[in-house]
Design an enzyme around this catalytic site. Structure first.
Site, mmCIF file in Angstrom:
data_model
loop_
_atom_site.group_PDB
_atom_site.id
_atom_site.type_symbol
_atom_site.label_atom_id
_atom_site.label_comp_id
_atom_site.label_asym_id
_atom_site.label_seq_id
_atom_site.Cartn_x
_atom_site.Cartn_y
_atom_site.Cartn_z
ATOM 1 N N GLU A 75 1.008 -1.134 0.469
ATOM 2 C CA GLU A 75 0.204 -0.128 -0.169
ATOM 3 C C GLU A 75 0.756 1.275 0.109
ATOM 4 O OE1 GLU A 75 -2.468 3.255 0.190
ATOM 5 O OE2 GLU A 75 -3.361 1.332 0.077
ATOM 6 N N GLN A 83 -14.270 6.865 4.400
ATOM 7 C CA GLN A 83 -14.717 7.406 3.488
ATOM 8 C C GLN A 83 -16.258 7.761 3.319
ATOM 9 O OE1 GLN A 83 -13.611 6.650 -1.026
ATOM 10 N NE2 GLN A 83 -11.650 5.963 -0.238
ATOM 11 N N CYS A 201 -20.634 3.133 -3.472
ATOM 12 C CA CYS A 201 -21.773 3.861 -1.835
ATOM 13 C C CYS A 201 -22.607 4.452 -3.759
ATOM 14 C CB CYS A 201 -21.267 4.759 -1.663
ATOM 15 S SG CYS A 201 -22.066 4.885 -0.573
ATOM 16 N N ASP A 336 -14.310 -2.725 -3.902
ATOM 17 C CA ASP A 336 -14.564 -2.567 -5.213
ATOM 18 C C ASP A 336 -13.770 -3.041 -6.100
ATOM 19 O OD1 ASP A 336 -16.121 -1.046 -3.410
ATOM 20 O OD2 ASP A 336 -14.877 0.602 -3.556
ATOM 21 N N ALA A 346 -18.801 -0.630 2.095
ATOM 22 C CA ALA A 346 -17.988 -0.781 3.304
ATOM 23 C C ALA A 346 -18.686 -1.831 3.584
ATOM 24 C CB ALA A 346 -17.894 0.363 4.580
ATOM 25 N N ALA A 347 -20.309 -1.701 4.166
ATOM 26 C CA ALA A 347 -20.928 -3.100 4.851
ATOM 27 C C ALA A 347 -20.399 -3.837 4.126
ATOM 28 C CB ALA A 347 -21.859 -1.982 4.563
ATOM 29 N N CYS A 379 -26.306 0.704 2.625
ATOM 30 C CA CYS A 379 -26.185 1.853 1.881
ATOM 31 C C CYS A 379 -27.467 2.540 2.602
ATOM 32 C CB CYS A 379 -26.754 2.267 0.573
ATOM 33 S SG CYS A 379 -26.436 3.627 -0.555
#
Length: 450
Positions: A75, A83, A201, A336, A346-347, A379
């Site tokens: 990374e 986010q 999202c 993603d 994220a969920a 969401c």
């Protein structure tokens, strides 16, 4: 805003309020990791590409299986961001500083941080190459590289962000410009966009629209604001139950929604946005704006687009139930960057992490994965400064809800969960590998009921 305990007083609410109080506290960082400068290995049992939510979560889980010294994360970024909170940052309800922490503080103790970018994947030889010239081999590879923002695919961007009246909640560089544009609004068109690509999202482009409308009402500017949502999609939301509720809100708040409209150019010096009619290619419309919120086109990271692990669209090609790669059995994907046919949230990553953990455990034992991911994603549709519709659904676009009440209704409790509880759970539960999806919240709910 009144605390939740002042609104309701059931055992469930008291538990929830207690967790919210925890969520407002600054949680301590994870333990120190092994720095890149101390790296002495070029081979790891588990190599994780990406230090976002999926990468950190899976590295934590893999550490428990094979030992920290056998896990590494590739990374390049110095900071890690939560986010989902940027929706509220762009509306002035949260500070940007609350969304980020040093990457070093979230990498699990003992896990190697290789501070570099991936430039090539070679799954045939079980290795990857980084931009600092290193070749790193692995036994198991987890790809969690996220999604790429392509502002430059809109003519006039990203340089247009140097002008006022325009912002975007999707970038740390532009989210505060959304709040500035909202504050500076006097009268005219407030325009919000949704691109003709997959996005992370997918509810966020309209969340800021509802928050802006609420802000205009609060500041006495609503009568002077013409709120326009131009979306490339053909519907306001992909799940009928929640779409029906949103359509009612749109009607009550007199918001204009134009479907099949894709932003192709921003003339920031003139405060003009140009849209193409997707039903009539080549036909365009120019809209003047007093405020513009841009949701950028998005795509898989460039390194994946030409990689052997990608499908025809450039996404990591994984089995939608096990998250194992369809061609390379020791390669896995999460989040993603994958071609999982569900919303990128994220969920969803939280739910996927629990499944992937079990999948890899069985693969390591030469057994067949049995736990199947159902496409769960969530969401929280923020519809105001104190209201949220909590949309939860599966691969079939059917509601898959956590709580035993109508989640298509706007609720204060769900706003507090979005704004305060979820960030706490993210930093302290999910990134530490203890949150595998909605079952965690269900347990909290039932605990509060007992």
């Amino acid at each position: 805003m009144a605390p939740l305990v002042a609104v309701v007083s059931s055992p469930r609410a008291r538990l929830f309020a207690c967790l919210l109080r925890l969520g407002t506290q600054q949680a301590g960082p994870l333990q120190l990791h092994t720095g890149a400068s101390c790296a002495a290995k070029n081979h790891y049992e588990v190599l994780v590409l990406g230090g976002g939510s999926g990468g950190i979560t899976m590295a934590t889980r893999m550490k428990r299986k094979v030992g920290a010294e056998n896990v590494a994360i590739v990374e390049p970024s110095e900071r890690h961001f939560y986010q989902p909170i940027w929706t509220l940052v762009g509306a002035g309800a949260k500070q940007l500083s609350s969304s980020g922490r040093p990457t070093a503080s979230v990498i699990p103790s003992g896990v190697e941080w290789i501070k570099a970018s991936v430039v090539e994947l070679n799954p045939e030889r079980n290795c990857i190459h980084t931009d600092n010239g290193k070749q790193i081999s692995y036994k198991y590879l987890i790809i969690a590289l996220g999604i790429q923002l392509d502002y430059e695919k809109i003519k006039g961007l990203p340089e247009g962000f140097e002008h006022p009246k325009i912002g975007s909640n999707y970038s740390v560089k532009t989210v505060e410009k959304t709040w500035k544009a909202l504050q500076d609004f006097e009268e005219g068109n407030a325009v919000f966009t949704f691109p003709n690509t997959p996005v992370k999202c997918a509810g966020a482009p309209q969340k800021i629209m509802y928050l802006s409308e609420a802000y205009f009402r609060k500041t006495g500017k609503r009568s002077k604001a013409n709120i326009i949502f131009n979306t490339s999609l053909g519907a306001i939301f992909g799940v009928k139950k929640y779409a029906d509720a949103l359509q009612e809100i749109i009607r009550e708040r007199m918001i204009t929604v134009n479907y099949k409209q894709n932003l192709i150019e921003v003339r920031a010096d003139k405060q003009e946005a140009v849209f193409e009619n997707l039903d009539k290619p080549g036909e365009t419309q120019v809209i003047s704006y007093e405020m513009l919120h841009v949701t950028p086109p998005m795509s898989p990271p460039d390194v994946l687009k030409t990689s052997p692990v990608a499908d025809a669209g450039g996404w990591v090609d994984v089995d939608k139930e096990t998250l194992q790669h369809k061609k390379y059995p020791n390669v896995f994907g999460i989040g993603d960057c994958t071609n999982l046919p569900t919303s990128k949230t994220a969920a969803a990553v939280a739910a996927q992490s629990g499944i992937l953990d079990r999948t890899i455990s069985l693969i390591m034992k030469n057994q067949t994965p049995v736990k199947k991911y159902d496409g769960y994603t969530s969401c929280p549709l923020v519809t105001g400064y104190n209201r949220v519709i909590l949309a939860e659904f599966d691969y079939t676009a059917q509601p898959l809800e956590t709580f035993p009440f109508n989640q298509a209704k706007e609720r204060l409790s769900m706003y507090l969960m979005k704004a305060d509880l979820m960030p706490f759970l993210y930093w302290n539960v999910m990134l530490r590998g203890y949150w595998g999806g909605p079952a965690f919240l269900r347990k909290l709910f039932h605990l509060g009921m007992s």
